[in-house]
Design an enzyme around this catalytic site. Structure first.
Site, PDB file in Angstrom:
ATOM      1  N   LYS A  45      15.826 -26.425   2.400  1.00 38.03           N
ATOM      2  CA  LYS A  45      17.194 -26.537   2.909  1.00 38.03           C
ATOM      3  C   LYS A  45      17.919 -27.712   2.265  1.00 38.03           C
ATOM      4  O   LYS A  45      17.335 -28.763   2.028  1.00 38.03           O
ATOM      5  CB  LYS A  45      17.166 -26.733   4.437  1.00 38.03           C
ATOM      6  CG  LYS A  45      16.805 -25.452   5.178  1.00 38.03           C
ATOM      7  CD  LYS A  45      16.816 -25.689   6.664  1.00 38.03           C
ATOM      8  CE  LYS A  45      16.327 -24.460   7.403  1.00 38.03           C
ATOM      9  NZ  LYS A  45      17.215 -23.313   7.280  1.00 38.03           N
ATOM     10  N   LYS A  82       3.516 -19.010   4.888  1.00 39.71           N
ATOM     11  CA  LYS A  82       2.919 -19.574   6.096  1.00 39.71           C
ATOM     12  C   LYS A  82       2.484 -18.438   7.003  1.00 39.71           C
ATOM     13  O   LYS A  82       3.037 -17.346   6.888  1.00 39.71           O
ATOM     14  CB  LYS A  82       3.879 -20.510   6.807  1.00 39.71           C
ATOM     15  CG  LYS A  82       5.058 -19.799   7.487  1.00 39.71           C
ATOM     16  CD  LYS A  82       5.792 -20.691   8.446  1.00 39.71           C
ATOM     17  CE  LYS A  82       5.588 -20.218   9.873  1.00 39.71           C
ATOM     18  NZ  LYS A  82       6.593 -20.664  10.817  1.00 39.71           N
ATOM     19  N   ASP A 115       2.960 -22.611  15.061  1.00 41.39           N
ATOM     20  CA  ASP A 115       3.992 -21.896  14.309  1.00 41.39           C
ATOM     21  C   ASP A 115       5.084 -22.831  13.779  1.00 41.39           C
ATOM     22  O   ASP A 115       5.651 -22.574  12.728  1.00 41.39           O
ATOM     23  CB  ASP A 115       4.616 -20.822  15.217  1.00 41.39           C
ATOM     24  CG  ASP A 115       5.567 -19.913  14.463  1.00 41.39           C
ATOM     25  OD1 ASP A 115       5.159 -19.398  13.403  1.00 41.39           O
ATOM     26  OD2 ASP A 115       6.725 -19.721  14.911  1.00 41.39           O
ATOM     27  N   ARG A 124       0.816  -1.226   0.000  1.00 44.00           N
ATOM     28  CA  ARG A 124       0.000   0.000   0.000  1.00 44.00           C
ATOM     29  C   ARG A 124       0.842   1.266   0.000  1.00 44.00           C
ATOM     30  O   ARG A 124       0.384   2.319  -0.448  1.00 44.00           O
ATOM     31  CB  ARG A 124      -0.919  -0.005   1.226  1.00 44.00           C
ATOM     32  CG  ARG A 124      -2.033  -1.023   1.139  1.00 44.00           C
ATOM     33  CD  ARG A 124      -2.714  -1.155   2.464  1.00 44.00           C
ATOM     34  NE  ARG A 124      -1.746  -1.463   3.518  1.00 44.00           N
ATOM     35  CZ  ARG A 124      -2.012  -1.558   4.804  1.00 44.00           C
ATOM     36  NH1 ARG A 124      -3.225  -1.369   5.229  1.00 44.00           N
ATOM     37  NH2 ARG A 124      -1.077  -1.844   5.679  1.00 44.00           N
ATOM     38  N   HIS A 155       9.844 -22.985   4.130  1.00 39.33           N
ATOM     39  CA  HIS A 155      11.244 -22.826   3.707  1.00 39.33           C
ATOM     40  C   HIS A 155      12.137 -23.938   4.241  1.00 39.33           C
ATOM     41  O   HIS A 155      13.220 -24.171   3.710  1.00 39.33           O
ATOM     42  CB  HIS A 155      11.782 -21.438   4.086  1.00 39.33           C
ATOM     43  CG  HIS A 155      12.001 -21.240   5.547  1.00 39.33           C
ATOM     44  ND1 HIS A 155      11.012 -20.853   6.398  1.00 39.33           N
ATOM     45  CD2 HIS A 155      13.107 -21.400   6.301  1.00 39.33           C
ATOM     46  CE1 HIS A 155      11.481 -20.774   7.612  1.00 39.33           C
ATOM     47  NE2 HIS A 155      12.758 -21.106   7.591  1.00 39.33           N
ATOM     48  N   LYS A 170      11.560 -21.538  21.718  1.00 36.22           N
ATOM     49  CA  LYS A 170      12.262 -20.254  21.568  1.00 36.22           C
ATOM     50  C   LYS A 170      13.067 -19.972  22.826  1.00 36.22           C
ATOM     51  O   LYS A 170      12.771 -20.495  23.896  1.00 36.22           O
ATOM     52  CB  LYS A 170      11.239 -19.139  21.378  1.00 36.22           C
ATOM     53  CG  LYS A 170      10.398 -19.343  20.145  1.00 36.22           C
ATOM     54  CD  LYS A 170      10.177 -18.032  19.430  1.00 36.22           C
ATOM     55  CE  LYS A 170       9.533 -18.249  18.102  1.00 36.22           C
ATOM     56  NZ  LYS A 170      10.461 -18.348  17.006  1.00 36.22           N
ATOM     57  N   HIS A 230       6.849 -27.121  10.109  1.00 33.70           N
ATOM     58  CA  HIS A 230       8.259 -27.486   9.905  1.00 33.70           C
ATOM     59  C   HIS A 230       8.597 -28.878  10.464  1.00 33.70           C
ATOM     60  O   HIS A 230       9.174 -29.714   9.773  1.00 33.70           O
ATOM     61  CB  HIS A 230       9.184 -26.475  10.586  1.00 33.70           C
ATOM     62  CG  HIS A 230       9.026 -25.083  10.092  1.00 33.70           C
ATOM     63  ND1 HIS A 230       8.822 -24.776   8.767  1.00 33.70           N
ATOM     64  CD2 HIS A 230       9.032 -23.897  10.731  1.00 33.70           C
ATOM     65  CE1 HIS A 230       8.715 -23.468   8.632  1.00 33.70           C
ATOM     66  NE2 HIS A 230       8.833 -22.913   9.803  1.00 33.70           N
ATOM     67  N   GLU A 253      15.480 -22.617  18.861  1.00 34.85           N
ATOM     68  CA  GLU A 253      15.857 -21.253  18.501  1.00 34.85           C
ATOM     69  C   GLU A 253      16.370 -20.543  19.746  1.00 34.85           C
ATOM     70  O   GLU A 253      15.840 -20.744  20.841  1.00 34.85           O
ATOM     71  CB  GLU A 253      14.649 -20.505  17.940  1.00 34.85           C
ATOM     72  CG  GLU A 253      14.145 -21.117  16.641  1.00 34.85           C
ATOM     73  CD  GLU A 253      12.862 -20.446  16.175  1.00 34.85           C
ATOM     74  OE1 GLU A 253      12.945 -19.560  15.327  1.00 34.85           O
ATOM     75  OE2 GLU A 253      11.796 -20.816  16.684  1.00 34.85           O
TER      76      GLU A 253
HETATM   77  P1  NAP Z   1       5.302  -7.437   7.321  1.00 38.41           P
HETATM   78  O1  NAP Z   1       6.716  -7.050   7.586  1.00 38.41           O
HETATM   79  O2  NAP Z   1       4.244  -6.951   8.251  1.00 38.41           O
HETATM   80  O3  NAP Z   1       4.957  -6.981   5.840  1.00 38.41           O
HETATM   81  C1  NAP Z   1       3.641  -7.031   5.336  1.00 38.41           C
HETATM   82  C2  NAP Z   1       3.652  -6.499   3.924  1.00 38.41           C
HETATM   83  O4  NAP Z   1       2.306  -6.531   3.438  1.00 38.41           O
HETATM   84  C3  NAP Z   1       4.127  -5.057   3.809  1.00 38.41           C
HETATM   85  O5  NAP Z   1       4.799  -4.888   2.594  1.00 38.41           O
HETATM   86  C4  NAP Z   1       2.829  -4.289   3.805  1.00 38.41           C
HETATM   87  O6  NAP Z   1       3.032  -3.029   3.209  1.00 38.41           O
HETATM   88  C5  NAP Z   1       1.961  -5.220   2.953  1.00 38.41           C
HETATM   89  N1  NAP Z   1       0.527  -5.041   3.164  1.00 38.41           N
HETATM   90  C6  NAP Z   1      -0.135  -4.948   4.335  1.00 38.41           C
HETATM   91  N2  NAP Z   1      -1.457  -4.771   4.117  1.00 38.41           N
HETATM   92  C7  NAP Z   1      -1.631  -4.747   2.772  1.00 38.41           C
HETATM   93  C8  NAP Z   1      -2.760  -4.604   1.928  1.00 38.41           C
HETATM   94  N3  NAP Z   1      -3.988  -4.404   2.415  1.00 38.41           N
HETATM   95  N4  NAP Z   1      -2.562  -4.653   0.605  1.00 38.41           N
HETATM   96  C9  NAP Z   1      -1.330  -4.826   0.066  1.00 38.41           C
HETATM   97  N5  NAP Z   1      -0.221  -4.979   0.823  1.00 38.41           N
HETATM   98  C10 NAP Z   1      -0.361  -4.934   2.160  1.00 38.41           C
HETATM   99  O7  NAP Z   1       5.138  -9.032   7.280  1.00 38.41           O
HETATM  100  P2  NAP Z   1       6.271 -10.100   6.927  1.00 38.41           P
HETATM  101  O8  NAP Z   1       7.023 -10.419   8.170  1.00 38.41           O
HETATM  102  O9  NAP Z   1       7.024  -9.665   5.727  1.00 38.41           O
HETATM  103  O10 NAP Z   1       5.399 -11.393   6.609  1.00 38.41           O
HETATM  104  C11 NAP Z   1       4.715 -11.547   5.396  1.00 38.41           C
HETATM  105  C12 NAP Z   1       4.125 -12.957   5.342  1.00 38.41           C
HETATM  106  O11 NAP Z   1       5.199 -13.896   5.398  1.00 38.41           O
HETATM  107  C13 NAP Z   1       3.223 -13.298   6.532  1.00 38.41           C
HETATM  108  O12 NAP Z   1       2.203 -14.155   6.106  1.00 38.41           O
HETATM  109  C14 NAP Z   1       4.148 -14.040   7.481  1.00 38.41           C
HETATM  110  O13 NAP Z   1       3.449 -14.930   8.314  1.00 38.41           O
HETATM  111  C15 NAP Z   1       5.016 -14.787   6.482  1.00 38.41           C
HETATM  112  N6  NAP Z   1       6.333 -15.136   7.019  1.00 38.41           N
HETATM  113  C16 NAP Z   1       7.188 -14.178   7.445  1.00 38.41           C
HETATM  114  C17 NAP Z   1       8.441 -14.540   7.932  1.00 38.41           C
HETATM  115  C18 NAP Z   1       9.433 -13.504   8.376  1.00 38.41           C
HETATM  116  O14 NAP Z   1      10.553 -13.904   8.755  1.00 38.41           O
HETATM  117  N7  NAP Z   1       9.117 -12.220   8.337  1.00 38.41           N
HETATM  118  C19 NAP Z   1       8.811 -15.902   7.986  1.00 38.41           C
HETATM  119  C20 NAP Z   1       7.916 -16.860   7.515  1.00 38.41           C
HETATM  120  C21 NAP Z   1       6.684 -16.476   7.030  1.00 38.41           C
HETATM  121  P3  NAP Z   1       1.970  -1.798   3.406  1.00 38.41           P
HETATM  122  O15 NAP Z   1       1.684  -1.739   4.874  1.00 38.41           O
HETATM  123  O16 NAP Z   1       2.671  -0.619   2.862  1.00 38.41           O
HETATM  124  O17 NAP Z   1       0.778  -2.175   2.608  1.00 38.41           O
END
Ligand code: NAP
Length: 494
Positions: free
Chosen positions: A187, A153, A240, A51, A183, A341, A245, A221
């Site tokens: 590995k 996930k 989680d 966004r 992921h 954790k 995993h 972890e």
């Molecule tokens: P994040 O840091 O909160 O990022 C969320 C992203 O979604 C941002 O780019 C945000 O940008 C965008 N977003 C939010 N609302 C939106 C909307 N209505 N329309 C379009 N874009 C929108 O989350 P994240 O940690 O990257 O995680 C993303 C996904 O990956 C999740 O499902 C999480 O469970 C999964 N995941 C993450 C990790 C990790 O290490 N981070 C690991 C495994 C899985 P704007 O707010 O500008 O829209």
């Protein structure tokens, strides 16, 4: 040994959530590395979408900063020229998954789907947006039957929500277009598990309850939940980590040999394992929650409850359990799984404990010696087989255990450094259309079907997790779980 890099075909990859943590820390660095390896064709395009009101220039700067933060200085210095070329592949469009704004511009940028370019939509956004994104893509006619979606996930919160999400996705995409990413499956060692089991004659004849005493799977972890507290407190270690995993590792260890290394053949066998899992008895599960170690002061390393800001939270940051697989191969061999954790070290390891020799010709003094196969997933990926030999020197037949150690880094040298990491491998697999390392819808549902009653039992009994010290190996009750079976956990070593 030189690894071959085979370029993938031309593609357009749209990363929804392209400004988020996962995109910045994993997806974009993975794409950059594949770019540097020469695997991305010149015409490949990567489009960030979120966004935030950014232009392509602003997005490129955001990605440049992310790569500078995430990659080692030496890696960046080596690929300074490639960095600028990589950034020119990137574009950005402000799009809201919950609103019509931005979608028309995306359709214009992408143009109609064509058979000579793979189109991939990566859902790297919060799980509540997975279904709306699928609907929007369909409503704006952005996909054809070759288009692929990658879904992060967590895939559902329980069986009902996983089924509902599968159902929404299935109304717009065929199963062979849906890539549910875990992921861990990307590995190197996880794939090596299959190579070791099914590429060698040595292990497979022994891979059953007749020869294997028990198996331990540990994913430990050292970090806490800081930064993910609101998500984690609604999820916990069972949802989680265990449901996905550890379950996937269990499947790869326990499955029957598939007829071929083909996505559905492999996933059929994994599914059979999940379906053969017995319901876990309540006294075969230990939940824990980390507290501050005595003498430790609150700071970055708060107790779990302080970190999540709820002094009465009953979410588990640790879970250990004993699982049984009801089939001919594994009847009678327990699988002990644990994850947590703020443990003593970050370490993901599978230990396969073989049974003692049925009779010792060396007498009681020689002690008990059993073979142990250790598969280290992280850190220091590698495999060790503990074998029994005679202690060198005079003085009779004294036996000792020595490791036959194959550290991949030592054995494969520079090649292992150049090997793609999990996200690199999985993203290129999506572009190639190879689903072997992705979870199928029925697998995910079966895993929730096994997990749900465990969680429901905790809720109905008002179960409260046992406290364990930060930096420890987990709650004492987890040791008790093993001791009751005259066994013990292997240490958690970095
Ligand atoms: P994040 O840091 O909160 O990022 C969320 C992203 O979604 C941002 O780019 C945000 O940008 C965008 N977003 C939010 N609302 C939106 C909307 N209505 N329309 C379009 N874009 C929108 O989350 P994240 O940690 O990257 O995680 C993303 C996904 O990956 C999740 O499902 C999480 O469970 C999964 N995941 C993450 C990790 C990790 O290490 N981070 C690991 C495994 C899985 P704007 O707010 O500008 O829209």
């Amino acid at each position: 040994m030189v690894s071959r890099v085979i370029p993938v075909q031309a593609f357009d990859l749209v990363i929804f959530g392209g400004t988020g943590d996962l995109a910045q820390r994993k997806i974009l660095p993975a794409l950059f590395r594949r770019h540097c390896a020469g695997q991305l064709p010149d015409s490949a395009r990567i489009l960030g979408a979120a966004r935030a009101d950014l232009g392509s220039g602003g997005y490129r700067e955001l990605v440049r900063d992310a790569l500078q933060r995430e990659l080692a200085d030496s890696e960046l210095a080596k690929h300074r020229i490639e960095l600028d070329a990589f950034l020119t592949r990137l574009d950005y469009l402000p799009i809201d998954a919950m609103d019509a704004a931005g979608w028309q511009a995306l359709a214009m940028t992408l143009g109609p789907p064509t058979s000579d370019r793979v189109r991939v939509f990566y859902f790297s956004v919060g799980p509540s947006l997975f279904a709306p994104l699928a609907e929007q893509i369909w409503a704006h006619d952005l996909a054809d039957d070759q288009t692929r979606i990658v879904v992060e996930k967590p895939f559902g919160h329980d069986l009902a929500s996983a089924k509902a999400l599968n159902c929404t996705l299935a109304s717009h995409f065929d199963e062979n277009q849906i890539y549910r990413i875990d992921h861990y499956l990307g590995k190197e060692t996880v794939q090596n598990l299959m190579a070791i089991r099914f590429g060698n004659m040595l292990f497979e004849p022994l891979w059953n309850s007749q020869y294997v005493d028990h198996i331990q799977i540990t994913v430990a972890e050292s970090l806490g939940v800081s930064g993910r507290e609101s998500y984690y407190d609604k999820s916990g270690a069972m949802r989680d980590m265990m449901q996905n995993h550890l379950m996937q590792l269990l499947c790869l260890i326990a499955m029957e040999p598939p007829a071929k290394f083909d996505p559905d053949a492999v996933r059929d066998e994994k599914l059979k394992v999940i379906r053969a899992l017995e319901t876990v008895e309540p006294h075969h599960i230990v939940r824990g929650q980390y507290v501050l170690t005595e003498g430790e002061t609150a700071g970055d390393d708060n107790s779990y409850r302080e970190t999540v800001g709820d002094p009465r939270s009953t979410t588990e940051s640790y879970v250990a359990l004993k699982a049984h697989i009801s089939n001919w191969r594994w009847a009678g061999t327990p699988f002990y799984l644990r994850t947590g954790k703020r443990l003593v070290a970050r370490s993901s390891v599978i230990n396969v404990f073989f049974k003692d020799a049925p009779h010792s010709i060396f007498g009681a003094d020689a002690g008990r010696h059993a073979n142990l196969l250790t598969i280290r997933l992280q850190p220091n990926e590698g495999i060790t087989l503990k074998v029994t030999i005679k202690e060198p020197g005079p003085g009779g037949m004294r036996l000792i255990d020595v490791p036959l150690d194959m550290s991949f880094a030592q054995a494969l040298g520079a090649d292992i450094d150049d090997a793609p990491d999990a996200y690199e491998r999985l993203i290129t697999d999506v572009i190639r259309g190879n689903q072997t390392l992705f979870m199928r819808g029925d697998e995910v549902e079966a895993a929730w079907g096994w997990t749900d009653p465990i969680i429901a039992g905790w809720t109905s009994r008002g179960d409260v997790p046992k406290p364990y010290d930060s930096g420890s190996t987990g709650p004492g009750d987890a040791d008790l779980l093993m001791r009751r079976d005259q066994r013990e956990w292997r240490g958690i070593n970095p």
